[in-house]
Design an enzyme around this catalytic site. Sequence first.
Site, PDB file in Angstrom:
ATOM      1  N   CYS A 115       0.827  -1.030   0.121  1.00 36.39           N
ATOM      2  CA  CYS A 115      -0.434  -0.204   0.167  1.00 36.39           C
ATOM      3  C   CYS A 115       0.671   0.692  -0.440  1.00 36.39           C
ATOM      4  CB  CYS A 115      -0.737  -0.285   1.326  1.00 36.39           C
ATOM      5  SG  CYS A 115      -2.160  -1.235   1.096  1.00 36.39           S
ATOM      6  N   HIS A 371      -8.851   2.690  -2.405  1.00 37.20           N
ATOM      7  CA  HIS A 371      -7.567   2.952  -1.663  1.00 37.20           C
ATOM      8  C   HIS A 371      -7.201   1.743  -3.357  1.00 37.20           C
ATOM      9  CE1 HIS A 371      -4.209   1.449  -0.090  1.00 37.20           C
ATOM     10  NE2 HIS A 371      -4.676   0.500   0.695  1.00 37.20           N
ATOM     11  N   CYS A 401      -0.172   2.484   6.778  1.00 33.75           N
ATOM     12  CA  CYS A 401       0.140   0.780   7.151  1.00 33.75           C
ATOM     13  C   CYS A 401       0.732   0.289   6.025  1.00 33.75           C
ATOM     14  CB  CYS A 401      -1.320   0.588   7.555  1.00 33.75           C
ATOM     15  SG  CYS A 401      -2.538   0.345   7.101  1.00 33.75           S
ATOM     16  N   GLY A 403       0.844  -4.181   4.725  1.00 32.42           N
ATOM     17  CA  GLY A 403       0.577  -5.628   4.185  1.00 32.42           C
ATOM     18  C   GLY A 403       1.133  -5.831   5.036  1.00 32.42           C
TER      19      GLY A 403
END
Length: 417
Positions: A115, A371, A401, A403
């Site tokens: 991300c 997103h 954040c 993954g």
Amino acid sequence: MAAQRLSSVLSHITPSKGGISNLTSQNPDDVVITLAVRTPLTKAGKGGMKDTPLDGMLYKLMVEVVRRSRLDPQVVEDICLGNVNDSKAAYYARAASLAAGFPNTTAASSVNRFCSSGLKAVQDIANQISMGSIDCGLAIGAESMSTPGEGMRAFVPEVMESESEAKDCLQPMGQTSENVGADFNITREMQDMYAAESYQRAEKAQRAGMFDDEIAPIKIKIEDPKTGEEKEITLTKDEGPRWGTTYESLSKVRPAFKMFGDKSTGGNSSQVTDGAAGILLMKRSRAHELNQPIMAKFVGATVAGLAPRIMGIGPSIAIPKLLGKLNITMDDVDVVELNEAFASMAVYCKNVLKIPHEKMNIRGGAIALGHPLGCTGARQIVTGLSECRRQKKKVLLTSMCIGTGQGMASLIINEQV
């Protein structure tokens, strides 16, 4: 001259001793942003770009970058694409750049840190400029979540059976959100209240036209699912904001990950979305030579790791690390763009970092806007700089954040004041 250059390079990689005054200073070797633009964000699988694959999205964005910058494409030495789900991303970036008018002397690549990939692309280009490898580059974050990615297999036995946290890297994102909610007592009520605020802020911003200066309208072809007829449309607005969303309406949405918990829902989690954003960077001296408008100074970015099972709280680790390296505090920051992967992590990070809510995600976040995985890190910069320009504020902080248990953060100084 050599000593001056070495000092400038070191200033980008050595912790600042002067705090905010040093960060806002202007020097010829600064890495600056001269253009920040994005496509509308559309619903994956059923929205405006459902029939526009990654290479088509990249082509449309790159054409807009060339048109809006009025820059000779030969000046751009490298293009870096942040993308998560497409294993052919590097091919598409290179081919789309050539089709969009960049010469074959302009290189291209892709990067993937989940991300944060869009921000990783910006950092990659900025670092090359800082070290003198290139003078000008284009960073892109893009994701077609309408296009299914490759499935994930289990790790080999040596990894799965180890006594480490390795196997936790396979936990679905929804499970990690429920972990955060359970471990840190982020209740369903807290999450729905936060999500409602995100939707309401996005609605307010969209109604007021606040997104208009950051979005490049694009013409695309779309197929009618009922008739199969193909038609051309112009996309101008984000599709995610659901006007009229309230806490009461969100509280009625069923949990999305019942096998893991009962707090995260489709209403308080980020939307599955298609989109792309581009950031043009160069040395300040080069921008002056080319008569390019300087939007902002890219100060730097950092990454941090944490337990994979609570990956959502990554910003709470990355942000203090970055602020510490730059010798500033949250009080020095004017605008915060923190990715709302889930309301659980957004509430946790806001509370733990003591971020004033009036500074954070002023136009709403990923819960309301969407997103697109590889796009978000670049999209946050586009949105954040637009908000800084509107408020005539200087210091922009972005974070997300990641993954598998990571967090990333960046700091940018707006110069459009």
